[in-house]
Enzyme design. Structure first.
Site, short mmCIF file in Angstrom:
data_model
loop_
_atom_site.label_atom_id
_atom_site.label_comp_id
_atom_site.label_asym_id
_atom_site.label_seq_id
_atom_site.Cartn_x
_atom_site.Cartn_y
_atom_site.Cartn_z
N GLN A 20 -3.22 -40.37 25.81
CA GLN A 20 -4.63 -40.47 25.41
C GLN A 20 -4.82 -41.03 24.00
OE1 GLN A 20 -5.30 -36.28 27.13
NE2 GLN A 20 -7.31 -37.22 27.31
N HIS A 114 2.24 -34.14 29.96
CA HIS A 114 0.77 -34.09 29.99
C HIS A 114 0.28 -35.19 30.94
CE1 HIS A 114 -2.96 -32.67 27.70
NE2 HIS A 114 -3.41 -33.53 28.60
N ASN A 158 1.25 -29.62 31.46
CA ASN A 158 -0.16 -29.46 31.18
C ASN A 158 -0.97 -29.53 32.48
OD1 ASN A 158 -2.43 -29.60 29.01
ND2 ASN A 158 -2.99 -31.15 30.52
N GLU A 159 -1.69 -28.47 32.78
CA GLU A 159 -2.61 -28.42 33.92
C GLU A 159 -2.06 -29.06 35.19
OE1 GLU A 159 -6.51 -29.86 32.98
OE2 GLU A 159 -6.82 -28.36 31.42
#
Ligand code: BGC
Length: 434
Positions: A20, A114, A158-159
């Site tokens: 990101q 991630h 992550n998630e």
């Protein structure tokens, strides 16, 4: 009323993830996904915020605010751009990020995965490839060895929910963008295995390090008609991963909003029966998980106060989730590893932080073992399929010039971090704030 005082040693941080912010993540599956003709991604990530080269400045800004923790992710696709080939330059880069973080007096919290995968893993089927969990473990070992004793906190994956439901159940525009119950369940199993292998590897190499899952979660509400749908999505989006975290040192809580499900009362038995009927599963499960106000997308009901993402503006949801997880695991440490709001109006972010922290403070007073609060995000960044349309940052970034501007919310959270106190006159009530 007295100020709200937080425990000493509390982690006060801000987070980013590699894809990101770094820019130029060419070996990752998302780089390809962003270019898929007719695909769901609004614009490519491109050079993002050039954090891969500008991290010294970004870390200095984070430290200057008064925060004491930086959560960021290491990019598997950079570290292992081809199967079995580890890039010493990429490993040295991330080691330098960690060293610099520490030299500024900040605690590094490192996420091993991630969302993104190396392209060569995606080409074999991503998380559905039978070797992926084992290869993720091998990569983890390499990274953890390289970081030595410099990283006290690791997040494994992550998630996983976002990867599974986003990729295989039609939510959020994630790769590979299929809707298939069988693949979705296999992805969930693989992510659970990946998490467990990663955790075990970290603990074997560095037993003193604290490691845990960064778990997707929403505050859920349903009327009676929607209850079976809510229970189903809670089971498969949250509980399956919380169960997988039973041996974690801590659980990372990542909550942005509340999901409200409304259905006519008469639908409850129909949904319940349909979910239990195997032949119908292929139709009903995607409908339950992917419907507009279902788990696949967490759009707010009409008339709600919403964020740029279309999610309900509800800062206190994070504390509701912390309480739910603490009820399942009363003896486990919890860290809010993400909480934030997409808004072009920074005053809304200040309010979000104040109200979220006030609610979290109450849970600490009630004896819940909350060890830290890490805000999403340090800076505006590439918000996946939404592209650069969402402003989540404590720091704004002009992408034409790459100039960083600290927003008032950055100073606001920084002052709370420095003093360990939230002034009660800084907390708007939900009614007065609107
Ligand atoms: C993710 C971040 C994302 C944020 C806001 C979380 O699901 O971990 O990558 O930017 O939510 O949508």
């Amino acid at each position: 009323m007295a100020d709200l005082v937080f425990p000493s040693g509390f982690l006060w941080g801000a987070a980013t993830s590699a894809h990101q912010v770094e820019g130029g993540n060419v070996e990752s599956d998302w780089w390809e996904w962003e270019r898929k003709p007719g695909g769901p991604v609004r614009e490519p990530s491109g050079n993002a915020t050039e954090h891969y080269s500008r991290y010294p400045q970004d870390l200095a800004l984070l430290a200057s605010l008064g925060l004491n923790t930086y959560r960021f992710s290491i990019e598997w696709a950079r570290v292992e751009p081809a199967e079995g080939t580890f890039d010493p330059g990429a490993l040295a880069h991330y080691r330098d990020v960690v060293e610099r973080t520490r030299s500024l007096g900040l605690t590094p919290m490192v996420t091993l995965n991630h969302f993104t995968l190396p392209r060569w893993v995606a080409a074999q089927g991503g998380w559905l490839w039978r070797r992926t969990p084992e290869l993720f473990e091998r990569y983890t070992r390499r990274v953890v060895q390289e970081m030595g004793d410099l990283v006290p906190w690791y997040c494994t994956i992550n998630e996983p929910t976002t990867v599974a439901t986003g990729g295989y159940m039609g939510g959020w525009g994630f790769p590979p963008g299929v809707v298939d119950v069988g693949q979705w369940r296999r992805a969930i199993d693989a992510l659970v295995e990946g998490h467990k292998r990663c955790l075990a590897a970290i603990k074997e190499i560095r037993p003193e390090t604290r490691a845990g899952l960064a778990a997707f979660s929403v505050e859920m509400w349903s009327n009676a008609g929607a209850r079976p749908a809510m229970e189903f999505s809670r089971r498969w989006n949250e509980d399956v991963f919380l169960e997988a975290a039973a041996n974690d040192d801590f659980i990372g809580v990542q909550t942005y909003t509340r999901q409200q499900l409304h259905r006519p009362r008469a639908m409850a038995p129909v949904i319940r029966a349909a979910l239990a009927a195997r032949p119908l599963e292929r139709v009903v499960v995607p409908w339950v998980m992917g419907m507009k106000d279902g788990a696949g997308a967490i759009a707010a009901p009409a008339g709600s106060r919403v964020t740029q993402m279309g999610w309900e503006y509800r800062p206190e949801s994070v504390a509701a989730v912390v309480r739910r997880i603490a009820a399942i695991y009363p003896d486990k440490d919890l860290v809010v590893t993400e909480h934030g709001v997409a808004t072009a109006n920074d005053a809304e972010r200040v309010e979000f932080i104040a109200r979220g922290l006030a609610a979290l403070h109450e849970s600490i007073e009630d004896g819940i073992r909350l060890r830290g609060y890490v805000h999403w995000s340090l800076m505006d960044n590439f918000e996946w399929a939404t592209g650069y349309g969402a402003n989540f940052g404590l720091i704004g970034v002009d992408r034409a010039t790459q100039e960083r501007t600290v927003r008032p919310s950055g100073h606001f959270l920084g002052e709370i971090a420095r003093t360990g106190r939230l002034r009660t006159d800084a907390i708007p009530t939900s009614a007065s704030a609107r």
